[in-house]
Design a protein around this motif. Structure first.
Motif, PDB file in Angstrom:
ATOM      1  N   VAL A   1       0.840  -1.201   0.000  1.00 55.13           N
ATOM      2  CA  VAL A   1       0.000   0.000   0.000  1.00 55.13           C
ATOM      3  C   VAL A   1       0.872   1.246   0.000  1.00 55.13           C
ATOM      4  N   GLU A   2       1.850   1.286   0.905  1.00 54.73           N
ATOM      5  CA  GLU A   2       2.735   2.456   0.990  1.00 54.73           C
ATOM      6  C   GLU A   2       3.564   2.609  -0.280  1.00 54.73           C
ATOM      7  N   LEU A   3       4.031   1.484  -0.805  1.00 56.18           N
ATOM      8  CA  LEU A   3       4.863   1.536  -2.005  1.00 56.18           C
ATOM      9  C   LEU A   3       4.058   1.983  -3.223  1.00 56.18           C
ATOM     10  N   ALA A   4       2.808   1.513  -3.313  1.00 57.82           N
ATOM     11  CA  ALA A   4       1.951   1.892  -4.436  1.00 57.82           C
ATOM     12  C   ALA A   4       1.741   3.401  -4.474  1.00 57.82           C
ATOM     13  N   LYS A   5       1.577   4.012  -3.306  1.00 56.18           N
ATOM     14  CA  LYS A   5       1.393   5.466  -3.244  1.00 56.18           C
ATOM     15  C   LYS A   5       2.626   6.192  -3.774  1.00 56.18           C
TER      16      LYS A   5
ATOM     17  N   ASP B   1      -9.280   7.855  -4.411  1.00 54.07           N
ATOM     18  CA  ASP B   1      -9.152   8.606  -3.163  1.00 54.07           C
ATOM     19  C   ASP B   1      -9.278   7.700  -1.942  1.00 54.07           C
ATOM     20  N   ASN B   2     -10.011   6.592  -2.083  1.00 46.48           N
ATOM     21  CA  ASN B   2     -10.217   5.684  -0.951  1.00 46.48           C
ATOM     22  C   ASN B   2      -9.211   4.536  -0.932  1.00 46.48           C
ATOM     23  N   PHE B   3      -8.043   4.763  -1.562  1.00 46.65           N
ATOM     24  CA  PHE B   3      -7.038   3.700  -1.635  1.00 46.65           C
ATOM     25  C   PHE B   3      -6.442   3.442  -0.258  1.00 46.65           C
ATOM     26  N   ASP B   4      -6.586   2.211   0.212  1.00 55.88           N
ATOM     27  CA  ASP B   4      -6.017   1.802   1.488  1.00 55.88           C
ATOM     28  C   ASP B   4      -5.788   0.297   1.457  1.00 55.88           C
ATOM     29  N   TYR B   5      -5.493  -0.285   2.612  1.00 54.77           N
ATOM     30  CA  TYR B   5      -5.222  -1.724   2.685  1.00 54.77           C
ATOM     31  C   TYR B   5      -6.390  -2.554   2.172  1.00 54.77           C
ATOM     32  N   ASP B   6      -7.594  -2.216   2.590  1.00 50.38           N
ATOM     33  CA  ASP B   6      -8.775  -2.984   2.170  1.00 50.38           C
ATOM     34  C   ASP B   6      -8.974  -2.901   0.656  1.00 50.38           C
ATOM     35  N   TYR B   7      -8.748  -1.720   0.096  1.00 52.13           N
ATOM     36  CA  TYR B   7      -8.876  -1.565  -1.360  1.00 52.13           C
ATOM     37  C   TYR B   7      -7.815  -2.399  -2.073  1.00 52.13           C
ATOM     38  N   PHE B   8      -6.600  -2.345  -1.561  1.00 55.53           N
ATOM     39  CA  PHE B   8      -5.491  -3.114  -2.138  1.00 55.53           C
ATOM     40  C   PHE B   8      -5.854  -4.596  -2.199  1.00 55.53           C
ATOM     41  N   LYS B   9      -6.307  -5.156  -1.075  1.00 58.26           N
ATOM     42  CA  LYS B   9      -6.646  -6.573  -1.009  1.00 58.26           C
ATOM     43  C   LYS B   9      -7.809  -6.922  -1.925  1.00 58.26           C
ATOM     44  N   ALA B  10      -8.765  -6.026  -2.051  1.00 59.39           N
ATOM     45  CA  ALA B  10      -9.959  -6.296  -2.850  1.00 59.39           C
ATOM     46  C   ALA B  10      -9.679  -6.273  -4.348  1.00 59.39           C
ATOM     47  N   HIS B  11      -8.624  -5.555  -4.751  1.00 57.61           N
ATOM     48  CA  HIS B  11      -8.401  -5.352  -6.193  1.00 57.61           C
ATOM     49  C   HIS B  11      -7.072  -5.885  -6.712  1.00 57.61           C
ATOM     50  N   GLN B  12      -6.249  -6.510  -5.863  1.00 54.32           N
ATOM     51  CA  GLN B  12      -4.942  -6.955  -6.334  1.00 54.32           C
ATOM     52  C   GLN B  12      -5.026  -8.100  -7.346  1.00 54.32           C
ATOM     53  N   ASP B  13      -6.142  -8.814  -7.377  1.00 50.86           N
ATOM     54  CA  ASP B  13      -6.286  -9.910  -8.340  1.00 50.86           C
ATOM     55  C   ASP B  13      -7.102  -9.516  -9.563  1.00 50.86           C
ATOM     56  N   ASP B  14      -7.463  -8.245  -9.658  1.00 48.95           N
ATOM     57  CA  ASP B  14      -8.211  -7.786 -10.832  1.00 48.95           C
ATOM     58  C   ASP B  14      -7.353  -7.938 -12.080  1.00 48.95           C
ATOM     59  N   GLN B  15      -7.990  -8.360 -13.159  1.00 46.69           N
ATOM     60  CA  GLN B  15      -7.264  -8.558 -14.418  1.00 46.69           C
ATOM     61  C   GLN B  15      -7.281  -7.290 -15.265  1.00 46.69           C
ATOM     62  N   ASP B  16      -6.743  -6.234 -14.712  1.00 46.99           N
ATOM     63  CA  ASP B  16      -6.620  -4.974 -15.438  1.00 46.99           C
ATOM     64  C   ASP B  16      -5.285  -4.343 -15.055  1.00 46.99           C
ATOM     65  N   ASP B  17      -5.031  -3.150 -15.564  1.00 46.41           N
ATOM     66  CA  ASP B  17      -3.740  -2.506 -15.320  1.00 46.41           C
ATOM     67  C   ASP B  17      -3.520  -2.223 -13.839  1.00 46.41           C
TER      68      ASP B  17
ATOM     69  N   VAL C   1      -0.169   5.107 -13.029  1.00 48.93           N
ATOM     70  CA  VAL C   1      -1.372   4.489 -12.481  1.00 48.93           C
ATOM     71  C   VAL C   1      -2.060   5.496 -11.575  1.00 48.93           C
ATOM     72  N   GLU C   2      -3.357   5.648 -11.750  1.00 53.13           N
ATOM     73  CA  GLU C   2      -4.130   6.568 -10.917  1.00 53.13           C
ATOM     74  C   GLU C   2      -4.824   5.793  -9.811  1.00 53.13           C
ATOM     75  N   LEU C   3      -4.510   6.131  -8.569  1.00 52.03           N
ATOM     76  CA  LEU C   3      -5.119   5.467  -7.425  1.00 52.03           C
ATOM     77  C   LEU C   3      -6.352   6.242  -6.969  1.00 52.03           C
TER      78      LEU C   3
ATOM     79  N   LEU D   1       4.918   4.948  -5.983  1.00 53.17           N
ATOM     80  CA  LEU D   1       5.301   4.608  -7.359  1.00 53.17           C
ATOM     81  C   LEU D   1       4.172   4.754  -8.376  1.00 53.17           C
ATOM     82  N   ALA D   2       2.991   5.105  -7.933  1.00 48.33           N
ATOM     83  CA  ALA D   2       1.845   5.183  -8.847  1.00 48.33           C
ATOM     84  C   ALA D   2       2.109   6.141 -10.002  1.00 48.33           C
ATOM     85  N   ALA D   3       2.660   7.314  -9.703  1.00 51.62           N
ATOM     86  CA  ALA D   3       2.892   8.307 -10.749  1.00 51.62           C
ATOM     87  C   ALA D   3       3.899   7.802 -11.776  1.00 51.62           C
ATOM     88  N   ARG D   4       4.968   7.163 -11.307  1.00 46.11           N
ATOM     89  CA  ARG D   4       5.990   6.685 -12.251  1.00 46.11           C
ATOM     90  C   ARG D   4       5.455   5.584 -13.144  1.00 46.11           C
ATOM     91  N   PHE D   5       4.566   4.744 -12.623  1.00 44.24           N
ATOM     92  CA  PHE D   5       3.974   3.684 -13.420  1.00 44.24           C
ATOM     93  C   PHE D   5       2.713   4.151 -14.153  1.00 44.24           C
TER      94      PHE D   5
END
Length: 266
Positions: free
Chosen positions: A147-151, A163-179, A159-161, A153-157
């Motif tokens: 979660v901390e790392l994504a915040k 506003d509600n990006f947190d641990y729960d969001y990370f866990k809920a979407h880490q297996d999504d088949q998108d970018d 990727v737009e995160l 490196l998001a700009a360099r990769f």
């Protein structure tokens, strides 16, 4: 040019990994395939030296091998092995050379799950680290770091995160088949390598080689770990203070490792 770097690694495998991480950018993609081929050759040569050549020399009674074990084989009191060293057996096809002695039997390879990080959590008492191993619903340690790392490196990769990006969001979407899902999985993989690496004192240069990423990204991994688990830093500083005062470090079981020149060298 990696060869002119002040961070020039100490042996050729490290040089290749460092070059893959930092010297194969835009305009130099042609280097990548050649360097990866050299690494593959070196891995094969290592397996030949460690396994294929010496193992037949250790056979006894036709097809049996009797390895030696040293219960206190290192200065840190870890066990070690000889002729052959079964602590050094790689994962994968190498393990197929070991077969059960009797038909119907199986050989089981077991390991503690994240034992280094569990010990670290118990020693430093960091609340976030402990939350990964305590309670009815332990958290995913590597996702917390991710979660901390994504915040960071998001700009360099690109990727737009949300506003509600947190641990729960990370866990809920880490297996999504998108970018975004692919990005989160990459962040967790980076975090996992970093989490285990810092237990052994890995610095940015080491993480850069292991993950084949730019040095700047490796430094951000360490920053993310420090932010996620601040209690670890406090504990490390206290251990260093005591070691400098007494001349040794001590395990939870009371074993003392005299530091000698290590403290002098910093």
């Amino acid at each position: 040019d990696v060869c002119s770097s002040d961070l020039f690694p100490s042996h050729d495998k490290s040089v290749i990994e460092f070059a893959l991480a930092n010297d194969c950018g835009e305009g130099f993609e042609w280097k990548k395939a050649a360097l990866e081929s050299v690494l593959e050759y070196k891995a094969a040569a290592t397996r030949t030296g460690l396994f294929w050549t010496p193992y037949p020399l250790w056979l006894r009674e036709g097809s049996l091998v009797h390895p030696g074990f040293n219960t206190v084989g290192t200065v840190t009191r870890r066990p070690s092995g000889t002729s052959p060293n079964l602590f050094q057996v790689s994962k994968g096809k190498v393990r197929e050379i070991f077969v059960p002695r009797k038909e119907g039997n199986i050989i089981v390879s077991m390991d503690f799950a994240s034992q280094e990080l569990r010990v670290l959590a118990g020693l430093c008492k960091d609340a976030n680290l402990l939350s990964a191993y305590e309670g009815d619903h332990p958290k995913d340690l590597h996702a917390m770091t991710g979660v901390e790392l994504a915040k960071m490196l998001a700009a360099r990769f690109e990727v737009e995160l949300p506003d509600n990006f947190d641990y729960d969001y990370f866990k809920a979407h880490q297996d999504d088949q998108d970018d975004l899902g692919a990005f989160l999985r990459k962040m967790r993989a980076y975090a996992k390598t970093g989490n285990f690496g810092v237990v052994y004192g890995a610095m940015a240069e080491t993480l850069s080689r292991q993950l084949m990423i730019p040095l700047a990204d490796a430094e951000l991994i360490l920053d993310a770990i420090c932010k996620a688990y601040p209690g670890r830093i406090t504990w490390v500083e206290e251990v260093l203070r005591k070691a400098k005062s007494t001349g040794y470090a001590e395990t939870v079981y009371g074993a003392k490792r005299h530091c000698g020149d290590v403290l002098v060298k910093g």
